[in-house]
Write an enzyme that holds these catalytic residues in place. Sequence first.
Site, PDB file in Angstrom:
ATOM      1  N   CYS A  64      -1.428   2.752   4.188  1.00 18.96           N
ATOM      2  CA  CYS A  64      -1.382   1.306   4.442  1.00 18.96           C
ATOM      3  C   CYS A  64      -1.335   0.928   5.914  1.00 18.96           C
ATOM      4  O   CYS A  64      -2.271   0.329   6.448  1.00 18.96           O
ATOM      5  CB  CYS A  64      -0.169   0.692   3.752  1.00 18.96           C
ATOM      6  SG  CYS A  64       0.172   1.270   2.098  1.00 18.96           S
ATOM      7  N   ASP A 297      -7.675  -1.061   2.044  1.00 18.41           N
ATOM      8  CA  ASP A 297      -7.179  -0.275   3.172  1.00 18.41           C
ATOM      9  C   ASP A 297      -7.107   1.211   2.863  1.00 18.41           C
ATOM     10  O   ASP A 297      -6.947   2.022   3.773  1.00 18.41           O
ATOM     11  CB  ASP A 297      -5.828  -0.792   3.695  1.00 18.41           C
ATOM     12  CG  ASP A 297      -4.820  -1.063   2.601  1.00 18.41           C
ATOM     13  OD1 ASP A 297      -5.105  -0.761   1.433  1.00 18.41           O
ATOM     14  OD2 ASP A 297      -3.745  -1.598   2.915  1.00 18.41           O
ATOM     15  N   ASN A 298      -7.196   1.594   1.609  1.00 19.52           N
ATOM     16  CA  ASN A 298      -7.270   3.013   1.270  1.00 19.52           C
ATOM     17  C   ASN A 298      -7.702   3.161  -0.177  1.00 19.52           C
ATOM     18  O   ASN A 298      -7.734   2.192  -0.938  1.00 19.52           O
ATOM     19  CB  ASN A 298      -5.935   3.739   1.493  1.00 19.52           C
ATOM     20  CG  ASN A 298      -4.740   3.045   0.883  1.00 19.52           C
ATOM     21  OD1 ASN A 298      -3.937   2.426   1.591  1.00 19.52           O
ATOM     22  ND2 ASN A 298      -4.610   3.125  -0.432  1.00 19.52           N
TER      23      ASN A 298
END
Length: 491
Positions: A64, A297-298
Amino acid sequence: MRLRSKVLPMHTGAPGWCRPEPPAFIFVSHFIGKGPQTPMKKTQALIGQQGASFTNAFTVTPLCCPSRSSLLSGRYPHNHLVRNNSLEGNCSSLAWQKTQEPQAFPVYLQKQGYQTFYAGKYLNQYGHPAAGGVQHVPVGWNYWNALVGNSRYYNYTLSANGQEERHGQRYQDDYLTDLIANRSLDFLEKLARPPFLMVLAPPAAHSPWTAAPRYATAYGTTKAPRGGSFNVPGKDKHWLVRQARSPMANTSIAFLDKAYRERWQTLLSVDDLVERVMGRLQDRDLLGSTYVFYTSDNGYHAGQFSLPIDKRQLYEFDIRVPLLVRGPGIKANQTRPEPILNIDLGPTFLDLAGFNVSQTAMDGQSFLPLLVTPAQSGEWRADFLVQYTGEGSLDRDPACPALGPGVAQCFPDCVCEDAFNNTYACVRALRPHGLQYCEFADSQTFVELYNLTADPLQLRNVARSVDPSLLEVLNQRLIKFLACAGPSCRI
């Protein structure tokens, strides 16, 4: 994974492209499910089917805070220096605020005359008393509604333009995904004039996976996908992956299936948010001049290589993210194969707004030409860097004392997802061959190499079986990447 939306004006000088008035940007960031039951059907219809879907979008670090820091700054972690989710790891620290926030993309857009709006999760340690508390509003934002700390759905605190605002557990007033949607609609309704930037960052589908009441029973029989590398031992991988119990215990499988269902339930509210914001843009006659970006974000895993849930690993399931874009000049129903990184988003926003990206310290590059002109794959990057700094505890996990100190994120059956020496750097190459080469910063200097053309699931680490000269070439490329900054990261 979280949602971010941005609404901004548009620009630029792609050949043959007529530049409109300054556009708006909406950026949505979190997880998109795959398959016929995806909870993001409205988002796919309203954004992906009306524009471009990138099939090779990646984060440069699968966690994050460092990932969000890369997105905001347009820089690799070795340049913005955010290592993990802790304050000691530079997450929303005073050093970050002093050196990186003044160079984040909203600062440049605000100087270009944009009205800038943020709502939702910012960085994991935002609002910490040692880093300015809720009074700190990052430069570049006119309207600021940021979550204090990590992901929550109820019982949280916001910084509302620097003032503490506490929320409880009343659904109508406090459910964070809906609150973000409501404040976004208010901003658009009161907007006197474009251009504007909106960043919408709901916590979904991050734990604690609290669904809105109307979706609490959705996907009651859904399970995590069982194909590919699900419940397969990572026998030739780094020790942290090798230590996972394989096959998984029934308790671990039940745990990850429940998490998978609950994540999907939370995303139904995000899908509603996208629909509501797009509807308000249409009502205000802004949709035709607005660029909408949707990403994450991932990535995330659920049972791959017998790891129950989490991210933080170097594999495709953790570094790949969705990326959908619609807006003026972008043809509908495109599927684009070029590799796009989260560090490319800031440069693209600035390019659209008419700002010269070369005047910034950003490592990424604008992919605007790919959005508005025919693709020439040879003109785009062939490889990129992925890096991660592991986190661990100095104390033994009381639930898993046999593992000793140094590990973290331990789930049922003492499977730990992180450790101090889960620290690695990788070259991910797409041309001329699909390869991933990774080195670990541990006592073994452990190496993993995958031929993704022959082995897309990364089942076999071939580092010990290839010609050593290939390892030397990849090692030298990795060294150059780890020393790059700005333009040297783009060659």
